[in-house]
Design an enzyme around this catalytic site. Structure first.
Site, mmCIF file in Angstrom:
data_model
loop_
_atom_site.group_PDB
_atom_site.id
_atom_site.type_symbol
_atom_site.label_atom_id
_atom_site.label_comp_id
_atom_site.label_asym_id
_atom_site.label_seq_id
_atom_site.Cartn_x
_atom_site.Cartn_y
_atom_site.Cartn_z
ATOM 1 N N CYS A 54 14.478 16.971 61.181
ATOM 2 C CA CYS A 54 13.500 16.986 62.282
ATOM 3 C C CYS A 54 13.904 16.005 63.391
ATOM 4 C CB CYS A 54 12.118 16.636 61.728
ATOM 5 S SG CYS A 54 10.916 16.116 62.956
ATOM 6 N N GLY A 55 14.063 16.510 64.608
ATOM 7 C CA GLY A 55 14.453 15.676 65.743
ATOM 8 C C GLY A 55 13.446 14.592 66.057
ATOM 9 N N HIS A 56 12.150 14.932 65.997
ATOM 10 C CA HIS A 56 11.104 13.941 66.276
ATOM 11 C C HIS A 56 11.118 12.833 65.218
ATOM 12 C CE1 HIS A 56 9.397 16.179 69.562
ATOM 13 N NE2 HIS A 56 9.275 17.255 68.816
ATOM 14 N N CYS A 57 11.448 13.218 63.972
ATOM 15 C CA CYS A 57 11.523 12.215 62.897
ATOM 16 C C CYS A 57 12.690 11.258 63.143
ATOM 17 C CB CYS A 57 11.700 12.904 61.547
ATOM 18 S SG CYS A 57 10.395 14.091 61.128
#
Length: 504
Positions: A54-57
């Protein structure tokens, strides 16, 4: 050049993640074997449910690590669960997206609603660790005043002295937003130079101290809320996803100064326009925004050219936009004139609109900003309109059903209009009594009436037809005789006020 600009932050993030991986982490790893034994005994712990892809993670990771290290000193723990390795555990906790953050108190979870930068996470969790109102003494008075970005402190002779109860109620409502404290220590009041009762707001920006100057003894919760909200944003701050909600909740118009952050004059521009922000304080909130990072937002506010600096005022309540002419220089005088005109109602908003279609051959009528009033507010017809976004998955799934609904009433297009409007490319005119906040939004307006009725039912063809048949004012059977011109005249007559009578 553009490619290297895009890769740099990712490279920096990868490096930061690599370093963090090599060092001992202060973030606890949770699995089904240790989740309850770790989480349940803690009076307060923050848990991140994440996926490695996950990029946001990935963007959150270095901030989460930094916050964990800072909060460790305050005995507040941060933990994480890898939802790829521990899928069942994440499903057990209702995780539907990544990252999901939850605050646990002795095993009981609530949603984390705070910022996702290190200092914001620290601030949020410190507030969660404290009572809604913290008791302050002369010994920690100075430290408490600087403990957060916004600190509201009540100086009282006793906890029950007015406005003590109202102050506590305000704190309970806004404990996630601000830090609240009270003191009955005479030395603290003397140090602050106040006589009890008094309420003082301390902040880490602009003027560092604001005294509540109204009748403090009779201050209500509503008045205290207004006081703190009015002084909770800087005169000229950078706006981003982390603080936009604070501006939105204020109810005031938002004035954006779009700047290129690499422009060597950036700080000069901010300094130049801060006095303008002070002039309109309490009426309009001023911010500056990264024009490169948020270029799409500039287009959404009807700034069509990539020319910076640029300026626009947005009415957040009505979603109306007042962009400054980008062919002209952005000056203090010009900005002041625009803002004054907006507040006085002397400037018309700029409405984004696609071109009116040359032909309307489909059974679903295409509405744009330029023809909304003419098409949708036509008193002779019932109108059922869908507001959609091209990227919206729900809208894409609805399209064949909506087209079938248009086909269903194609023979009575003079009586009912099944319509659609791309709400990302077209603004609603100010005359419309609602704003679109989600997609798809379905609205029905009966012939001759001004009210728009929401459709909230199942989006099946059968349910849509049932709704239309129930709400429509005009006869929908093609065999029923119909004279639209005559009906329009009758509708108009019904709305006219007889001479000698006043409207209510």
């Amino acid at each position: 050049m553009r490619l290297s600009h895009l890769l740099f932050p990712a490279t920096l993030l990868a490096a930061a993640t690599f370093v963090a991986a090599d060092e001992a982490s202060d973030v606890l790893d949770l699995t089904p074997d240790n989740f309850e034994s770790t989480v349940n005994p803690e009076p307060l712990i923050l848990v991140e449910f994440f996926a490695p892809w996950c990029g946001h993670c990935k963007a959150l990771a270095p901030h989460y690590e930094e916050a964990a290290t800072t909060l460790k000193e305050k005995n507040i723990k941060l933990a994480k669960v890898d939802c790829v390795d521990q899928a069942d555990l994440c499903q057990q906790h209702g995780v539907a997206g990544y990252p999901t953050l939850k605050v646990f108190r002795n095993g009981t979870p609530t949603d984390y609603t705070g910022p996702r930068k290190a200092d914001g996470i620290v601030s949020y969790m410190v507030k969660q660790s404290l009572p809604a109102v913290t008791e302050v003494t002369a010994a920690n008075h100075e430290e408490f005043k600087k403990a957060d970005r916004i600190v509201l402190l009540a100086y009282l002779s006793s906890p029950t002295e007015a406005p003590g109860p109202e102050f506590t109620e305000t704190a309970n409502k806004h404990r996630d937003d601000y830090l609240f404290g009270f003191t009955t220590d005479p030395k603290a009041a003397e140090e602050a130079g106040v006589k009890t009762p008094a309420v003082v707001l301390y902040r880490s920006f602009d003027e560092p101290r604001i005294d509540y100057t109204s009748h403090v003894e009779s201050a209500t919760v509503s008045e205290l809320e207004t006081f703190v909200k009015d002084h909770s944003v800087p005169l000229m701050d950078e706006v981003s996803a982390d603080n936009f909600q604070a501006y939105s909740q204020s109810g005031l118009p938002l004035a954006y100064l779009f700047l290129d952050p690499t422009d060597e004059k950036k700080d000069e521009y901010i300094k130049t326009f801060t006095p303008v922000a002070a002039k309109f304080k309490g009426k309009v909130n001023f911010v500056w925004i990264d024009a490169i990072k948020f270029g799409d937002h500039a287009k959404g506010l009807n700034l069509l050219d990539s020319k910076w600096p640029s300026f626009v005022v947005q009415d957040l309540q009505q979603q109306l936009k007042y962009p400054f002419d980008q062919t002209k220089d952005v000056t203090v005088e010009a900005v002041s004139e625009l803002v004054t005109g907006v507040l006085d109602g002397k400037i018309e908003p700029t409405l984004k609109s696609e071109q009116i279609p040359a032909t309307q051959d489909e059974s679903v009528y295409v509405v744009v900003g330029k023809n909304f009033d003419e098409a949708v507010l036509d008193d002779s017809k019932d109108v059922f309109i869908e507001f959609y976004a091209p990227w919206c998955g729900h809208c894409k799934r609805l399209k064949p059903t909506w087209d079938s609904l248009g086909d269903k009433y194609a023979e009575v297009k003079d009586r009912i209009m099944i319509a659609k409007m791309d709400a990302t490319e077209n603004d609603l005119p100010p005359s419309v009594p609602f704003r679109v906040s989600g997609f798809p939004t379905l609205k029905f307006k009966r012939a001759g009436e001004k009210e728009f009725i929401d459709f909230d039912g199942e989006r099946s063809l059968e349910s849509l037809i049932e709704f239309v048949e129930e709400k429509a004012k005009n006869p929908l059977d093609p065999k029923t005789p119909w004279n639209s011109a005559k009906q329009a005249a009758a509708t108009q007559e019904a709305f006219e006020v007889p001479e000698g009578h006043d409207e209510l």
